[in-house]
Write a protein that holds these residues in place. Structure first.
Motif, PDB file in Angstrom:
ATOM      1  N   GLN A 122     -28.018 -19.755 -45.640  1.00  0.00           N
ATOM      2  CA  GLN A 122     -26.845 -18.959 -46.008  1.00  0.00           C
ATOM      3  C   GLN A 122     -27.203 -17.893 -47.033  1.00  0.00           C
ATOM      4  O   GLN A 122     -26.728 -16.754 -46.957  1.00  0.00           O
ATOM      5  CB  GLN A 122     -25.748 -19.875 -46.547  1.00  0.00           C
ATOM      6  N   LEU A 123     -28.051 -18.251 -47.976  1.00  0.00           N
ATOM      7  CA  LEU A 123     -28.473 -17.300 -49.004  1.00  0.00           C
ATOM      8  C   LEU A 123     -29.227 -16.125 -48.400  1.00  0.00           C
ATOM      9  O   LEU A 123     -28.993 -14.963 -48.739  1.00  0.00           O
ATOM     10  CB  LEU A 123     -29.341 -18.015 -50.043  1.00  0.00           C
ATOM     11  N   LEU A 124     -30.135 -16.420 -47.470  1.00  0.00           N
ATOM     12  CA  LEU A 124     -30.973 -15.372 -46.890  1.00  0.00           C
ATOM     13  C   LEU A 124     -30.231 -14.483 -45.906  1.00  0.00           C
ATOM     14  O   LEU A 124     -30.643 -13.348 -45.660  1.00  0.00           O
ATOM     15  CB  LEU A 124     -32.189 -16.003 -46.196  1.00  0.00           C
ATOM     16  N   MET A 125     -29.138 -14.980 -45.349  1.00  0.00           N
ATOM     17  CA  MET A 125     -28.388 -14.180 -44.377  1.00  0.00           C
ATOM     18  C   MET A 125     -27.335 -13.296 -45.030  1.00  0.00           C
ATOM     19  O   MET A 125     -26.690 -12.492 -44.358  1.00  0.00           O
ATOM     20  CB  MET A 125     -27.737 -15.089 -43.336  1.00  0.00           C
ATOM     21  N   GLN A 126     -27.205 -13.399 -46.341  1.00  0.00           N
ATOM     22  CA  GLN A 126     -26.228 -12.569 -47.044  1.00  0.00           C
ATOM     23  C   GLN A 126     -26.562 -11.084 -46.963  1.00  0.00           C
ATOM     24  O   GLN A 126     -25.681 -10.238 -47.005  1.00  0.00           O
ATOM     25  CB  GLN A 126     -26.130 -12.989 -48.516  1.00  0.00           C
ATOM     26  N   GLY A 127     -27.848 -10.782 -46.844  1.00  0.00           N
ATOM     27  CA  GLY A 127     -28.252  -9.371 -46.813  1.00  0.00           C
ATOM     28  C   GLY A 127     -28.054  -8.714 -45.461  1.00  0.00           C
ATOM     29  O   GLY A 127     -28.212  -7.502 -45.330  1.00  0.00           O
ATOM     30  N   GLY A 128     -27.726  -9.466 -44.424  1.00  0.00           N
ATOM     31  CA  GLY A 128     -27.565  -8.900 -43.089  1.00  0.00           C
ATOM     32  C   GLY A 128     -28.850  -8.990 -42.283  1.00  0.00           C
ATOM     33  O   GLY A 128     -29.776  -9.726 -42.637  1.00  0.00           O
ATOM     34  N   ASP A 129     -28.902  -8.244 -41.179  1.00  0.00           N
ATOM     35  CA  ASP A 129     -30.082  -8.211 -40.311  1.00  0.00           C
ATOM     36  C   ASP A 129     -31.132  -7.330 -40.977  1.00  0.00           C
ATOM     37  O   ASP A 129     -31.024  -6.095 -40.969  1.00  0.00           O
ATOM     38  CB  ASP A 129     -29.698  -7.674 -38.937  1.00  0.00           C
ATOM     39  N   ALA A 130     -32.168  -7.940 -41.537  1.00  0.00           N
ATOM     40  CA  ALA A 130     -33.141  -7.215 -42.351  1.00  0.00           C
ATOM     41  C   ALA A 130     -33.882  -6.133 -41.568  1.00  0.00           C
ATOM     42  O   ALA A 130     -34.086  -5.018 -42.065  1.00  0.00           O
ATOM     43  CB  ALA A 130     -34.148  -8.192 -42.957  1.00  0.00           C
ATOM     44  N   SER A 131     -34.316  -6.442 -40.358  1.00  0.00           N
ATOM     45  CA  SER A 131     -35.068  -5.464 -39.563  1.00  0.00           C
ATOM     46  C   SER A 131     -34.211  -4.236 -39.280  1.00  0.00           C
ATOM     47  O   SER A 131     -34.674  -3.095 -39.379  1.00  0.00           O
ATOM     48  CB  SER A 131     -35.537  -6.095 -38.244  1.00  0.00           C
ATOM     49  N   GLN A 132     -32.965  -4.470 -38.940  1.00  0.00           N
ATOM     50  CA  GLN A 132     -32.041  -3.377 -38.647  1.00  0.00           C
ATOM     51  C   GLN A 132     -31.766  -2.541 -39.890  1.00  0.00           C
ATOM     52  O   GLN A 132     -31.800  -1.301 -39.854  1.00  0.00           O
ATOM     53  CB  GLN A 132     -30.740  -3.970 -38.102  1.00  0.00           C
ATOM     54  N   ARG A 133     -31.510  -3.215 -40.992  1.00  0.00           N
ATOM     55  CA  ARG A 133     -31.203  -2.499 -42.237  1.00  0.00           C
ATOM     56  C   ARG A 133     -32.416  -1.738 -42.759  1.00  0.00           C
ATOM     57  O   ARG A 133     -32.294  -0.595 -43.229  1.00  0.00           O
ATOM     58  CB  ARG A 133     -30.717  -3.482 -43.306  1.00  0.00           C
ATOM     59  N   ALA A 134     -33.606  -2.350 -42.653  1.00  0.00           N
ATOM     60  CA  ALA A 134     -34.819  -1.684 -43.113  1.00  0.00           C
ATOM     61  C   ALA A 134     -35.091  -0.436 -42.284  1.00  0.00           C
ATOM     62  O   ALA A 134     -35.445   0.628 -42.825  1.00  0.00           O
ATOM     63  CB  ALA A 134     -36.002  -2.637 -43.039  1.00  0.00           C
ATOM     64  N   ALA A 135     -34.926  -0.543 -40.968  1.00  0.00           N
ATOM     65  CA  ALA A 135     -35.147   0.607 -40.094  1.00  0.00           C
ATOM     66  C   ALA A 135     -34.180   1.742 -40.431  1.00  0.00           C
ATOM     67  O   ALA A 135     -34.574   2.919 -40.475  1.00  0.00           O
ATOM     68  CB  ALA A 135     -34.981   0.190 -38.634  1.00  0.00           C
ATOM     69  N   GLN A 136     -32.939   1.382 -40.691  1.00  0.00           N
ATOM     70  CA  GLN A 136     -31.946   2.393 -41.039  1.00  0.00           C
ATOM     71  C   GLN A 136     -32.316   3.099 -42.340  1.00  0.00           C
ATOM     72  O   GLN A 136     -32.229   4.332 -42.445  1.00  0.00           O
ATOM     73  CB  GLN A 136     -30.565   1.748 -41.167  1.00  0.00           C
ATOM     74  N   GLU A 137     -32.738   2.325 -43.337  1.00  0.00           N
ATOM     75  CA  GLU A 137     -33.167   2.920 -44.612  1.00  0.00           C
ATOM     76  C   GLU A 137     -34.343   3.870 -44.409  1.00  0.00           C
ATOM     77  O   GLU A 137     -34.395   4.957 -44.988  1.00  0.00           O
ATOM     78  CB  GLU A 137     -33.564   1.810 -45.592  1.00  0.00           C
ATOM     79  N   ILE A 138     -35.304   3.458 -43.579  1.00  0.00           N
ATOM     80  CA  ILE A 138     -36.516   4.252 -43.348  1.00  0.00           C
ATOM     81  C   ILE A 138     -36.189   5.552 -42.611  1.00  0.00           C
ATOM     82  O   ILE A 138     -36.611   6.636 -43.011  1.00  0.00           O
ATOM     83  CB  ILE A 138     -37.566   3.426 -42.593  1.00  0.00           C
ATOM     84  N   VAL A 139     -35.437   5.438 -41.518  1.00  0.00           N
ATOM     85  CA  VAL A 139     -35.122   6.633 -40.701  1.00  0.00           C
ATOM     86  C   VAL A 139     -34.286   7.621 -41.500  1.00  0.00           C
ATOM     87  O   VAL A 139     -34.546   8.836 -41.467  1.00  0.00           O
ATOM     88  CB  VAL A 139     -34.415   6.212 -39.393  1.00  0.00           C
ATOM     89  N   GLU A 140     -33.302   7.128 -42.229  1.00  0.00           N
ATOM     90  CA  GLU A 140     -32.472   8.020 -43.044  1.00  0.00           C
ATOM     91  C   GLU A 140     -33.290   8.695 -44.130  1.00  0.00           C
ATOM     92  O   GLU A 140     -33.098   9.886 -44.421  1.00  0.00           O
ATOM     93  CB  GLU A 140     -31.298   7.244 -43.643  1.00  0.00           C
ATOM     94  N   PHE A 141     -34.214   7.953 -44.719  1.00  0.00           N
ATOM     95  CA  PHE A 141     -35.078   8.514 -45.763  1.00  0.00           C
ATOM     96  C   PHE A 141     -35.952   9.630 -45.189  1.00  0.00           C
ATOM     97  O   PHE A 141     -36.082  10.703 -45.786  1.00  0.00           O
ATOM     98  CB  PHE A 141     -35.959   7.412 -46.357  1.00  0.00           C
ATOM     99  N   VAL A 142     -36.534   9.381 -44.014  1.00  0.00           N
ATOM    100  CA  VAL A 142     -37.414  10.380 -43.393  1.00  0.00           C
ATOM    101  C   VAL A 142     -36.637  11.638 -43.041  1.00  0.00           C
ATOM    102  O   VAL A 142     -37.079  12.763 -43.316  1.00  0.00           O
ATOM    103  CB  VAL A 142     -38.091   9.792 -42.144  1.00  0.00           C
ATOM    104  N   LYS A 143     -35.457  11.468 -42.446  1.00  0.00           N
ATOM    105  CA  LYS A 143     -34.659  12.636 -42.052  1.00  0.00           C
ATOM    106  C   LYS A 143     -34.242  13.467 -43.262  1.00  0.00           C
ATOM    107  O   LYS A 143     -34.193  14.691 -43.211  1.00  0.00           O
ATOM    108  CB  LYS A 143     -33.432  12.170 -41.279  1.00  0.00           C
TER     109      LYS A 143
END
Length: 387
Positions: A363-384
């Motif tokens: 439960q603690l680890l799932m509080q952050g959401g889907d990590a792979s999805q969120r990390a990809a979003q952070e990376i792509v937005e940063f690059v753009k």
């Protein structure tokens, strides 16, 4: 956009592959070049160097292989210069990746670190350098955000990638294939082994050095539990011959083909696990485990003096209490291992408490959401935003 991603271990290959899949969903024109493994390549990246050629464990082993490591660093820098990526994405593997981060920043490349170096465990002063050379840090452990805040460094907690990955795993489909220790048949012709005995999984690590040290101790315990079926999870990149020699005198032990660890854990009774990511995977599958660690005497003594943590398993570290037993160095004996395995197989009070703690961890680890999805979003937005 052009992405250069570097992972140096089996766990990094797994997380890197899921990250690559999510990046491609967000950026259909993504051109990804990577250091990693078969999973990252299958996800859509051009593989430059396989992690099996990079993984050196312990201080002594690193020193012995220093010429190879220096050659790899030089080759990596040249390859980045020729590829000219919009961003360099580093996944864990700090001994190598922090050097690349410093060089990349000095040479004008944007740097994102996904899965932070464990500076909270040792070499905390590295945080000063990280702040200078890493443009964005994406962390996966809940306590890391607070740790970096003490250094006035803003990081993004994206959740742990294993939590959602394992939660979505189809536990009803846990068939797997094992290899015979006495035949040289084509693996593709082997039939699925049918055996109704309860399974105990052996996870002796992914590197040759740790397998050779820990697996013999695990195997020595197996004759004490004749009613169970022992199965070794073969590490990707390691040949069956490495295991075949070790299990020659253990007819009750099988070796599963690589890539089947989750299928093995999905219906396991217990597991003996080398410290590392595998301890967390085992916990998220709800499997009682004993954590095993043993290194060369010199490497262990050095690590003991440098490490600032109470535990070595991610399960205990994240929950900040002893949930699973850790048998470390001289404590990792056949007698101790046998006693602990017996307890997690037959002590119902202990098993019930362990599984409750596992649920709290999940439960603690799932509080952050889907990590792979969120990390990809952070990376792509940063690059753009950077282009």
């Amino acid at each position: 956009m052009k992405y250069y991603i570097i992972a140096g271990e089996a766990s990094g290959d797994l997380h890197g592959s899921n990250l690559i899949k999510e990046i491609i969903k967000l950026d259909e024109q993504a051109n990804i070049r990577c250091w990693g493994g078969d999973l990252m390549e299958a996800a859509g990246a051009k593989l430059v160097k396989h992690y099996r050629d990079l993984a050196f464990m312990g201080f002594i082993e690193v020193i012995k292989n220093l010429p190879t490591i220096l050659h790899n660093l030089k080759f990596c820098k040249q390859d980045i210069l020729e590829f000219k990526p919009d961003v360099v994405v580093l996944i864990d593997y700090p001994g190598f990746n922090l050097r690349i981060a410093k060089w990349a920043k000095e040479n004008g490349f944007k740097v994102i670190y996904y899965i932070s170096p464990q500076v909270w465990a040792w070499k905390e002063s590295r945080t000063k350098m990280i702040k200078k050379v890493v443009d964005k840090m994406l962390v996966i452990l809940p306590f890391e955000k607070e740790f970096f805040a003490r250094w006035d460094y803003k990081v993004e907690y994206v959740g742990h990638p294993l939590a959602y990955l394992i939660d979505r795993f189809d536990k009803s489909n846990y068939t797997f294939i094992t290899q015979s220790q006495s035949t040289a048949e084509d693996p593709a012709t082997k039939e699925i082994t049918k055996d109704n005995r309860e399974r105990i999984i052996l996870l002796p690590g992914s590197r040759k050095q740790e397998i050779l040290v820990k697996l013999p101790l695990m195997l020595a315990v197996t004759p004490r539990f004749p009613g169970y079926r022992f199965i070794i999870a073969q590490a990707p990149g390691q040949p069956f011959e490495l295991y075949k020699d070790l299990i020659a005198n253990h007819p009750n032990v099988e070796v599963a083909f690589p890539g089947q660890t989750y299928a093995l854990l999905s219906n396991a009774k217990a597991a003996l696990v080398t410290s590392g990511t595998a301890t967390l995977e085992t916990a998220l599958f709800g499997v009682p485990q004993v954590v095993c660690y043993k290194g060369s005497p010199i490497s262990y003594q050095i690590a003991r003096r440098l490490l600032k943590i109470k535990y070595i398993s991610l399960v205990n570290l994240i929950m900040d209490k002893k949930i699973v037993t850790e048998l470390i160095q001289n404590e990792l004996t056949v007698e101790n291992l046998g006693a602990e395995l017996d307890a997690i197989l037959h002590n119902q009070d202990r098993i019930s408490k362990l599984k409750k703690d596992y649920q709290d961890l999940k439960q603690l680890l799932m509080q952050g959401g889907d990590a792979s999805q969120r990390a990809a979003q952070e990376i792509v937005e940063f690059v753009k935003a950077s282009v």
